[in-house]
Design a protein around this motif. Sequence first.
Motif, PDB file in Angstrom:
ATOM      1  N   GLY A   1     -15.407 -20.649 -60.595  1.00 49.93           N
ATOM      2  CA  GLY A   1     -15.692 -19.224 -60.406  1.00 49.93           C
ATOM      3  C   GLY A   1     -14.505 -18.384 -59.999  1.00 49.93           C
ATOM      4  N   VAL A   2     -13.312 -18.979 -60.053  1.00 55.66           N
ATOM      5  CA  VAL A   2     -12.100 -18.259 -59.648  1.00 55.66           C
ATOM      6  C   VAL A   2     -11.067 -18.408 -60.754  1.00 55.66           C
ATOM      7  CG1 VAL A   2     -10.144 -18.411 -58.047  1.00 55.66           C
ATOM      8  CG2 VAL A   2     -12.460 -18.460 -57.163  1.00 55.66           C
ATOM      9  N   SER A   3     -10.303 -17.359 -61.011  1.00 56.76           N
ATOM     10  CA  SER A   3      -9.165 -17.533 -61.913  1.00 56.76           C
ATOM     11  C   SER A   3      -7.901 -17.059 -61.217  1.00 56.76           C
ATOM     12  CB  SER A   3      -9.366 -16.791 -63.232  1.00 56.76           C
ATOM     13  OG  SER A   3      -9.162 -15.416 -63.078  1.00 56.76           O
ATOM     14  N   LEU A   4      -6.807 -17.775 -61.482  1.00 54.70           N
ATOM     15  CA  LEU A   4      -5.498 -17.418 -60.920  1.00 54.70           C
ATOM     16  C   LEU A   4      -4.478 -17.431 -62.048  1.00 54.70           C
ATOM     17  CD1 LEU A   4      -3.649 -16.918 -58.411  1.00 54.70           C
ATOM     18  CD2 LEU A   4      -3.175 -19.368 -58.480  1.00 54.70           C
ATOM     19  N   ARG A   5      -3.692 -16.355 -62.115  1.00 57.21           N
ATOM     20  CA  ARG A   5      -2.647 -16.256 -63.142  1.00 57.21           C
ATOM     21  C   ARG A   5      -1.336 -15.867 -62.484  1.00 57.21           C
ATOM     22  NH1 ARG A   5      -0.600 -12.175 -66.769  1.00 57.21           N
ATOM     23  NH2 ARG A   5      -0.054 -13.127 -68.764  1.00 57.21           N
ATOM     24  N   LEU A   6      -0.288 -16.603 -62.799  1.00 59.46           N
ATOM     25  CA  LEU A   6       1.062 -16.257 -62.353  1.00 59.46           C
ATOM     26  C   LEU A   6       1.906 -15.941 -63.579  1.00 59.46           C
ATOM     27  CD1 LEU A   6       0.349 -17.269 -59.504  1.00 59.46           C
ATOM     28  CD2 LEU A   6       2.465 -18.574 -59.503  1.00 59.46           C
ATOM     29  N   ALA A   7       2.606 -14.818 -63.547  1.00 58.46           N
ATOM     30  CA  ALA A   7       3.536 -14.478 -64.634  1.00 58.46           C
ATOM     31  C   ALA A   7       4.899 -14.224 -64.012  1.00 58.46           C
ATOM     32  CB  ALA A   7       3.051 -13.243 -65.388  1.00 58.46           C
ATOM     33  N   GLN A   8       5.932 -14.737 -64.671  1.00 56.71           N
ATOM     34  CA  GLN A   8       7.296 -14.548 -64.153  1.00 56.71           C
ATOM     35  C   GLN A   8       7.645 -13.063 -64.054  1.00 56.71           C
ATOM     36  OE1 GLN A   8       9.416 -16.564 -67.247  1.00 56.71           O
ATOM     37  NE2 GLN A   8       9.490 -18.508 -66.142  1.00 56.71           N
ATOM     38  N   ILE A   9       8.370 -12.705 -63.014  1.00 56.78           N
ATOM     39  CA  ILE A   9       9.015 -11.393 -62.957  1.00 56.78           C
ATOM     40  C   ILE A   9      10.519 -11.658 -62.962  1.00 56.78           C
ATOM     41  CG2 ILE A   9       9.334  -9.263 -61.657  1.00 56.78           C
ATOM     42  CD1 ILE A   9       6.568  -9.548 -60.545  1.00 56.78           C
ATOM     43  N   LEU A  10      11.217 -11.104 -63.935  1.00 58.56           N
ATOM     44  CA  LEU A  10      12.652 -11.356 -64.078  1.00 58.56           C
ATOM     45  C   LEU A  10      13.431 -10.650 -62.971  1.00 58.56           C
ATOM     46  CD1 LEU A  10      13.020 -10.735 -67.930  1.00 58.56           C
ATOM     47  CD2 LEU A  10      12.590 -12.899 -66.750  1.00 58.56           C
ATOM     48  N   PRO A  11      14.568 -11.231 -62.574  1.00 58.15           N
ATOM     49  CA  PRO A  11      15.386 -10.565 -61.547  1.00 58.15           C
ATOM     50  C   PRO A  11      15.686  -9.102 -61.875  1.00 58.15           C
ATOM     51  CG  PRO A  11      16.186 -12.783 -61.910  1.00 58.15           C
ATOM     52  CD  PRO A  11      15.113 -12.559 -62.936  1.00 58.15           C
ATOM     53  N   ASP A  12      15.957  -8.797 -63.138  1.00 56.88           N
ATOM     54  CA  ASP A  12      16.245  -7.404 -63.509  1.00 56.88           C
ATOM     55  C   ASP A  12      15.023  -6.503 -63.314  1.00 56.88           C
ATOM     56  OD1 ASP A  12      18.857  -7.102 -63.962  1.00 56.88           O
ATOM     57  OD2 ASP A  12      18.760  -7.235 -66.155  1.00 56.88           O
ATOM     58  N   GLN A  13      13.835  -7.052 -63.520  1.00 55.60           N
ATOM     59  CA  GLN A  13      12.618  -6.259 -63.289  1.00 55.60           C
ATOM     60  C   GLN A  13      12.444  -5.988 -61.795  1.00 55.60           C
ATOM     61  OE1 GLN A  13      10.033  -9.099 -65.389  1.00 55.60           O
ATOM     62  NE2 GLN A  13       9.497  -7.454 -66.812  1.00 55.60           N
ATOM     63  N   VAL A  14      12.769  -6.994 -60.976  1.00 52.76           N
ATOM     64  CA  VAL A  14      12.702  -6.807 -59.520  1.00 52.76           C
ATOM     65  C   VAL A  14      13.689  -5.715 -59.103  1.00 52.76           C
ATOM     66  CG1 VAL A  14      13.071  -7.908 -57.271  1.00 52.76           C
ATOM     67  CG2 VAL A  14      11.973  -9.189 -59.126  1.00 52.76           C
ATOM     68  N   ARG A  15      14.913  -5.788 -59.640  1.00 47.61           N
ATOM     69  CA  ARG A  15      15.934  -4.785 -59.295  1.00 47.61           C
ATOM     70  C   ARG A  15      15.451  -3.391 -59.671  1.00 47.61           C
ATOM     71  NH1 ARG A  15      19.284  -8.879 -62.020  1.00 47.61           N
ATOM     72  NH2 ARG A  15      20.285 -10.124 -60.389  1.00 47.61           N
ATOM     73  N   GLY A  16      14.973  -3.255 -60.894  1.00 47.93           N
ATOM     74  CA  GLY A  16      14.541  -1.941 -61.378  1.00 47.93           C
ATOM     75  C   GLY A  16      13.424  -1.369 -60.529  1.00 47.93           C
ATOM     76  N   PHE A  17      12.468  -2.214 -60.195  1.00 49.15           N
ATOM     77  CA  PHE A  17      11.298  -1.742 -59.448  1.00 49.15           C
ATOM     78  C   PHE A  17      11.680  -1.287 -58.042  1.00 49.15           C
ATOM     79  CE2 PHE A  17       7.562  -2.228 -56.773  1.00 49.15           C
ATOM     80  CZ  PHE A  17       6.584  -1.602 -57.522  1.00 49.15           C
TER      81      PHE A  17
END
Lengths: 175, 195
Positions: B45-61
Motif C-alpha cells: 500500500g506504499v510506493s517510494l520513488r527516488l530520482a537522481q538530482i544532478l549536481p548542476d540541478q542542485v546548483r541552479g535551484f
Amino acid sequence: MRPTRIIPAFVLILLAHLARADSPPQTMTAVPKRPAAPDFTLKDTDRRLYRLSDSHGKVVLVNFWATWCPPCRREMPSMQRAWEKLKDERFDMYAVNVGEDEDTIFSFTFSTGVEITFPILLDRDARVVKAWPVIALPTSFIVDPDGRIVYRAVGGREWDDPSLLRQIRALIPKR
Amino acid sequence: MRSRHVLAGIIAAGAAVAFPLRAAETVHAVDAGTRIESWEVRTQGVSLRLAQILPDQVRGFYLARGFDPGSVERLATGACVFQTILRNESVKGAIEFNLADWRIVTAKGEQPLTLEREWQQEWQRRGVPAAARTAFRYAFYPTEHRYEPGDWNMGMTTCALPLGSRFDLRFVWRENGARREAVLRGVRCARETPP
C-alpha cells in the motif's frame, strides 16, 4: 453460482480495481476536533489585501504552494477548474505562495497556459505557513463557514474531481 | 468441465494482474532525454520513488534561492541528492514515517540519511540567509509525517556518499502502529554529468 454469472462479476471487480490503481482516489482527510483556522492578512499579486476572517460564512480552500514544487504546479489548473465550478456559491479559494515574489509567480502562472482568477497571496516571509499545520508543500485545507479546519490534503490533488467537489459542497451553506 | 477451466484461467490471470505478489521489486528507469535514473518500489500500500538530482540541478535551484556558492557546492558535490516521492496508496489507513529510521545499505555497512535539521545547522553556521533556509526547509522531504490514504509528497532527500555511489535504501513506516519495511535496490547517486 453459474460460471456465466461469476465471470462478468469478476471482470467488473477486476476493472474497478485496475481503475483505482491507475488513477488514485482523490481524498481529503477529516481533521479531528476541527481546530480554528489561524487568521491571516496577506496581499495578492495585485497588492489587494485579503483577510481570511472576511470569508466567515463561506467555505474556503486554503492551499500552500510554491512555483518550484512540481505537485503544486500540477494541481493549479485543476484548482482553477474547481474555482470556476464553485465561485458563484458561498466559497472562496486562496493559494498562499510561500516565500516567492510577484515576478516569479507571474512567470509561472503565465507558463500554465491557464488564466488563474482566484487570489494568489504572498507569504514572503513564511510567517503564515508557519502558523498553520503545514509540514510539506503542497498542503491544502478546507475551512468551514465558522472558520474551522475541516479537511486536510497533503500532496497534489485534482481539485475538480467530483468526489472532492461533493465534500466541499456538503459544507457550503444553502441560501 | 471446459467452462470451469476457462473460469479458473480467467480468475488466475485476472488475479495476477490485479493483485500482484507482495515481493517488492525495484523498478529502474532511465529518462531517454536526460539520462537521469530513477528507482521505484510499490509494496504493502506504499510506493517510494527516488530520482537522481544532478549536481548542476542542485546548483541552479539553490543559487536562485539565495544560497552562496560555497554552501551550494557543499550540497551539490558533498552529498547524493534525490527527488523523493512517497505515497500512501492504501485504502486501509494512515501511515507514519520518520526518515531517521531509514538506512542506506552499502557493502561497507549501514548509515542514516542526512536529515533536514542537520543541513539547517550547517546553513546556520555558514550564515545562509533565513529566506534561503526557508526555501530549503520546504524543498526538502519532511523528516516526519503522517499520510492518510491518498496523501503523498515530493521533496529532496540526501545521503553522505560520494557521487556515483551505489546503495540499497531500507525504508520504514508504521501502519496502525505496526512496523513495515521494504528495500529499494541498486540506487545510484548522480554523477557530475550523466553517463
